[in-house]
Design an enzyme around this catalytic site. Structure first.
Site: not given
Ligand SMILES: Cc1cc2nc3c(=O)[nH]c(=O)nc-3n(C[C@H](O)[C@H](O)[C@H](O)COP(=O)(O)OP(=O)(O)OC[C@H]3O[C@@H](n4cnc5c(N)ncnc54)[C@H](O)[C@@H]3O)c2cc1C
Length: 542
Positions: A365, A368-369
């Site tokens: 993802c 998110c990261d």
């Protein structure tokens, strides 16, 4: 030409009058002030100090119930509370041991507002089940919740942390750690994928969890996946249970309820399904460009007007009969019909090192990261829309991204390929990932060219895997629902499966995987279900 009306801004930059009024109403009702101490050192993390100061000032201007005091990190007050990083927020430290390292901005501003209300009521809004679990804790626990402002899953875990620390201030202390403002701590804990939760230095949760699972993980000091209530689960009677809260499930909920069917949507993870992690959507009719999360919010708000939604609940078992019995980790439903809108999940690469380094440089993802890899080098593995979208997203936040694909051409849509070229993102074709290496985190990948056999070691900090999805058909299989040779749910063209009373919609049926298509399939399935249920000749399941 009529000019669009500018929204009125009042309490500082960025807050509309309506939002401010709503917040003021919430804050004014609080019986206690919500006191936050902000510690800063202008030599350390100044942009983050300013961001923290700004968001707190805006909220302070909304209501005097929000009390903010700022102190120098090198001063007496910082020594008194033993604060050593900048910016750091302490939440009502006379009553609680809660601190936030970093600025509560982006997705995390929601957490901050919820936290202020908890302080104002000196109470957590926990379910009875969660309270019961927390009551069982009989020794101190120190929680660290790693978050990032761009992570849509993080507020859920951060709020869980606040809930625990406010419910049991005698035993539970909490640190919310922003990985962008504290990269050294993120590295130390290997928290390269957020959210991650540590209790007494032990990793107890990766990803967002329903409240009860978070509390159970904290109580048992290891990640819990299923929560079994001690008392009999509450029972809900309905006409239709929709499993999955992605675009297919949410749309089916709207259509079914508008047809007069009592409908519930049960979602085990993030509402919105895959859309919740899509950075930008540009092909949903009527919306030229919209963030995936924003689109989910619009759909959700709509669906909530019609269907009952049960987030954070996993359907674990379905017992056929009249009615069907649908069991989740929290309750059971009695229903006349069931719609499987369970979607798809990302596919693993299967390369050595992938599983071990997942969350330590291997990610699925970029939303998110991604921020953790700013200024660093990563590869994105895959050649379809997902891989190209991820590469563009990463490039956009200054990640040195290279696309690696095992075939001799990419399969993404034309406009994505154009953007890829315009952004000068390197592409390695006919290339396979043999191994992902690193001790604590990803250090390098071994790549081979499947045409020439050439093998090379490439130093990278991250590997983003975007090689497609597998349909979520576990429940379908258990029910004896027939699948296609590709593993998708087989249906009759009107979303009926071979098992009477059980229907399917969305990505789980195969075909083109697009939001508008999943939504269309969801609406079609709901209309079929309505027709079947009102048809007096409809044979009830045995
Ligand atoms: C990175 C990315 C970018 C994309 N970009 C676009 C785009 O720009 N435009 C576009 O049109 N499409 C795009 N897509 C595709 C689109 O998001 C999907 O086609 C769509 O979300 C499918 O909807 P769905 O409801 O069928 O399934 P999903 O969105 O997968 O939702 C299914 C839901 O069911 C839940 N679930 C599964 N099992 C259970 C269970 N046992 N109990 C409870 N809940 C359960 C899952 O948690 C999930 O939330 C993109 C996808 C990705 C990953």
């Amino acid at each position: 030409m009529a000019k669009a009306k500018e929204p009125k801004e009042t309490a500082g930059k960025g807050m509309e009058e309506k939002t401010e009024a709503r917040l003021r109403e919430l804050f004014e009702k609080m019986p206690y002030p919500a006191r936050v101490l902000l510690f800063t050192d202008k030599e350390k993390n100044e942009p983050f100090n300013q961001a923290a100061r700004q968001v707190l000032q805006i909220l302070r201007q909304v209501s005097p119930k929000v009390q903010i005091e700022e102190f120098d990190l090198r001063g007496e007050e910082a020594r008194k509370w033993n604060v050593g990083s900048s910016p750091a927020l302490l939440f009502d430290p006379e009553h609680y041991r809660i601190r936030w390292l970093g600025p509560p901005i982006g997705e995390e501003t929601r957490t901050l507002i919820i936290a202020l209300q908890m302080l104002g009521y000196r109470s957590a809004g926990l379910s009875d089940e969660s309270r019961k679990i927390l009551k069982k804790i009989d020794s101190p626990r120190h929680l660290k919740v790693f978050v990032s402002p761009t992570c849509p899953y993080c507020p859920q875990q951060a709020v869980n942390g606040f809930n625990a620390a406010i419910e049991r201030p005698d035993l539970i202390s909490l640190e919310i750690i922003d990985i962008q403002a504290n990269p050294d701590l993120a590295r130390k804990y290997g928290a390269q994928s957020v959210p991650q939760v540590f209790a007494d230095e032990k990793l107890i949760a990766m990803g967002a969890q329903p409240e009860e699972l978070f509390m159970s993980s904290l109580e048992k000091m290891e990640e819990q996946r299923i929560f079994i209530p001690e008392t009999d689960a509450a029972e809900v009677e309905t006409d239709l249970v929709i499993v999955g809260g992605g675009p297919a499930g949410l749309t089916a909920g709207i259509y079914a309820a508008r047809s007069g069917l009592r409908s519930v949507i049960v979602e085990k993870g993030i509402l919105g399904g895959q859309v919740a992690t899509t950075p930008v959507v540009e092909n949903y009719p009527g919306l030229t460009q919209v963030g995936g999360k924003a689109l989910v919010d619009i759909m959700l708000e709509h669906a909530l007007q019609y269907a009952n939604i049960f987030p954070g609940e996993e359907v674990t078992e379905i017992r056929p009969g009249d009615p069907f019995l649908v069991l989740t980790n929290r309750r059971r439903f009695k229903t006349r019909a069931l719609l499987l809108a369970t979607g798809a999940r990302y596919r693993n690469l299967g390369a050595p090192g992938e599983a071990r380094l997942s969350g330590r440089g291997v990610s699925y993802c970029s939303t998110c990261d991604g921020p953790l890899f700013t200024g660093k080098k990563v590869i994105i593995v895959g050649g379809g829309n997902s891989a190209v979208t991820e590469a563009l997203n990463l490039k956009n936040i200054n990640v040195d991204a290279t696309l690696v694909h095992r075939r001799d051409g990419l399969r993404a849509q034309e406009h994505l390929l154009k953007s890829l070229k315009a952004n000068n993102i390197p592409v390695l074709l006919n290339t396979e990932v043999q191994e992902i290496r690193g001790d604590q985190e990803v250090r390098e990948v071994i790549l081979t060219n499947n045409k020439t056999g050439e093998r090379k070691t490439v130093p990278v900090n991250g590997v983003f895997v975007a090689i497609g999805y597998d349909p979520e058909v576990e429940l379908a299989k258990k029910l004896g629902v027939e699948l296609t040779p590709d593993g998708y749910i087989k249906h009759d063209g009107r979303h009926r499966t071979n098992v009477q009373g059980i229907y399917a919609a969305g990505d789980v049926e195969g075909g083109y995987k697009q939001i508008v298509i999943a939504a269309g399939k969801g609406s079609e399935a709901a209309l079929t279900i309505f027709e079947d249920l009102i048809n007096p000749y409809w044979k009830k399941p045995a």
